[in-house]
Motif scaffolding. Structure first.
Motif, PDB file in Angstrom:
ATOM      1  N   GLY A  85      38.674  57.203  22.290  1.00 55.23           N
ATOM      2  CA  GLY A  85      38.087  55.974  21.848  1.00 55.23           C
ATOM      3  C   GLY A  85      36.969  55.488  22.740  1.00 55.23           C
ATOM      4  O   GLY A  85      36.359  54.384  22.572  1.00 55.23           O
ATOM      5  N   TYR A  86      36.469  56.041  23.435  1.00 52.45           N
ATOM      6  CA  TYR A  86      35.242  55.868  24.368  1.00 52.45           C
ATOM      7  C   TYR A  86      33.769  56.372  24.048  1.00 52.45           C
ATOM      8  O   TYR A  86      33.924  57.266  23.377  1.00 52.45           O
ATOM      9  N   ARG A  87      32.903  55.701  24.595  1.00 52.69           N
ATOM     10  CA  ARG A  87      31.590  55.964  24.254  1.00 52.69           C
ATOM     11  C   ARG A  87      31.394  56.832  25.407  1.00 52.69           C
ATOM     12  O   ARG A  87      31.553  56.555  26.626  1.00 52.69           O
ATOM     13  N   PHE A  88      30.239  58.043  25.271  1.00 52.29           N
ATOM     14  CA  PHE A  88      30.067  58.809  26.371  1.00 52.29           C
ATOM     15  C   PHE A  88      28.566  59.271  26.293  1.00 52.29           C
ATOM     16  O   PHE A  88      27.866  59.818  25.324  1.00 52.29           O
ATOM     17  N   VAL A  89      27.937  59.266  27.435  1.00 50.90           N
ATOM     18  CA  VAL A  89      26.549  59.636  27.571  1.00 50.90           C
ATOM     19  C   VAL A  89      26.468  60.747  28.752  1.00 50.90           C
ATOM     20  O   VAL A  89      26.947  60.616  29.923  1.00 50.90           O
ATOM     21  N   CYS A  90      26.022  61.795  27.923  1.00 53.30           N
ATOM     22  CA  CYS A  90      25.853  63.124  28.984  1.00 53.30           C
ATOM     23  C   CYS A  90      24.255  63.270  29.189  1.00 53.30           C
ATOM     24  O   CYS A  90      23.414  63.161  28.539  1.00 53.30           O
ATOM     25  N   VAL A  91      24.028  63.378  30.486  1.00 53.90           N
ATOM     26  CA  VAL A  91      22.889  63.521  31.193  1.00 53.90           C
ATOM     27  C   VAL A  91      22.494  65.042  31.508  1.00 53.90           C
ATOM     28  O   VAL A  91      23.662  65.668  32.496  1.00 53.90           O
ATOM     29  N   THR A  92      21.760  65.933  30.731  1.00 55.07           N
ATOM     30  CA  THR A  92      21.722  67.187  30.892  1.00 55.07           C
ATOM     31  C   THR A  92      20.083  67.560  31.219  1.00 55.07           C
ATOM     32  O   THR A  92      19.362  66.580  31.477  1.00 55.07           O
ATOM     33  N   ASP A  93      19.797  68.845  31.088  1.00 52.71           N
ATOM     34  CA  ASP A  93      18.414  69.182  31.224  1.00 52.71           C
ATOM     35  C   ASP A  93      18.074  70.133  30.320  1.00 52.71           C
ATOM     36  O   ASP A  93      19.004  70.746  29.498  1.00 52.71           O
ATOM     37  N   VAL A  94      16.993  70.669  30.364  1.00 54.68           N
ATOM     38  CA  VAL A  94      16.329  71.683  29.399  1.00 54.68           C
ATOM     39  C   VAL A  94      17.169  73.135  29.411  1.00 54.68           C
ATOM     40  O   VAL A  94      17.077  73.684  28.354  1.00 54.68           O
ATOM     41  N   ARG A  95      17.820  73.395  30.338  1.00 54.53           N
ATOM     42  CA  ARG A  95      18.556  74.654  30.350  1.00 54.53           C
ATOM     43  C   ARG A  95      19.825  74.451  29.657  1.00 54.53           C
ATOM     44  O   ARG A  95      20.492  75.535  29.358  1.00 54.53           O
TER      45      ARG A  95
END
Length: 317
Positions: A85-95
């Protein structure tokens, strides 16, 4: 009796191995870690990190989890966040593969894609800078920091390594891929303490700086890094094998021609293991860890146009 679960975190196949002797000509067993609802070994570390932060009171209802990931950890944390039940933000890249990004979004996560490399020409530094900015500007955002968090390796110290030791009490060599080095460090620490005769061989990608080699462009997400992980202790590693991306692709295609659809990290580990074994005693008992399955790579490693555009080939030398 049927297995009945009430949470996706309760399901993970821990004792499935592929015997690669026909392919490798050696006693090499491949531990398959992709049979869970996240599709990779990263679920173990994701659960361990979040559980520890909950116990410490750093993650509470209303917290937004944040992490930098090239794919698999992002998917794993997306599943954990959805389950808890958490919010999650993933920081990724173009690969990051389109499939991995879509999986994260399907779980309800927010995905930030970094398109500008850092001063080294890689993306990890830029991703981490973005994570730091998010946490600075948004109260309630918590960075798990898989690159420095000891719970990353503890998840494998508690599970992956004991699972292998139970099945192979006479193990001689363990091959482990090096990304954040969580799996590598957890397994290495366990065997150093309980069975120090086991030789730990790290498998890394050419172009990764993890073990002090020169940086270079890498197109396949998963193993390797452009910033040395803080949890790495090289004294626990006996040998390091670096694998070219051409060899990763060829090994993945060799496996899929036998009916095994694995991901890029697994192709790298198997390629490195076979090269290391090619000059060693044929009677060694060896296990390699397969971190992921191949579903997230159908548009890249298994797509002719992507391979051609990347200058890679699945054809044998």
């Amino acid at each position: 009796m049927a297995a009945v679960i009430t949470s996706p975190l309760e399901f993970n196949v821990a004792d499935l191995y592929v015997d690669l002797r026909e392919m490798a000509g050696r006693h090499l067993m491949l531990k398959c870690e992709g049979f869970n609802f996240a599709g990779s070994i990263k679920l173990k570390a994701a659960v361990e990190m979040v559980d520890a932060m909950e116990r410490d009171g750093r993650v509470t209802p209303g917290t937004t989890l944040v992490e930098s990931s090239s794919g698999n950890m992002g998917v794993a944390l997306s599943l954990v966040a959805a389950s808890k039940g958490y919010r999650f933000v993933c920081v990724t890249d173009v690969r990051c593969t389109h499939a991995a990004r879509r999986a994260m979004e399907a779980f309800g996560s927010e995905v930030h894609v970094i398109s500008e490399p850092d001063s080294s020409g890689a993306y990890l530094g830029s991703r981490i800078a973005h994570v730091r900015a998010l946490c600075r500007d948004n109260p309630g955002f918590v960075w798990l920091n898989q690159y420095a968090n000891p719970c990353n390796w503890m998840g494998h110290y508690r599970s992956t390594a004991p699972e292998i030791a139970k099945e192979f009490p006479d193990l001689d060599v363990l091959f482990v891929g090096a990304g954040t080095t969580g799996t590598l460090m957890g397994c290495a620490r366990y065997f150093r303490e309980t069975q120090p005769s086991v030789r730990i061989v790290a498998v890394d990608s050419v172009g990764s700086v993890t073990f002090g080699t020169k940086p270079a462009t890498r197109l396949i997400p998963g193993l390797g890094t452009s910033v040395r992980p803080q949890i790495l202790d090289e004294s626990l590693v006996d040998d390091v094998v670096h694998v070219e991306e051409h060899d990763t692709v060829r090994t993945c295609h060799d496996l899929v021609r036998r009916g095994y659809l694995f991901g890029g990290s697994t192709g790298t580990v198997v390629s490195g293991a076979l090269r290391w074994l090619s000059t060693r005693d044929e009677n060694l008992v060896c296990v390699a860890i397969a971190p992921d399955l191949g579903g997230n790579y159908l548009d890249t490693l298994y797509h002719d146009k992507w391979l051609a555009d990347a200058g890679l080939t699945a054809d044998p030398d």
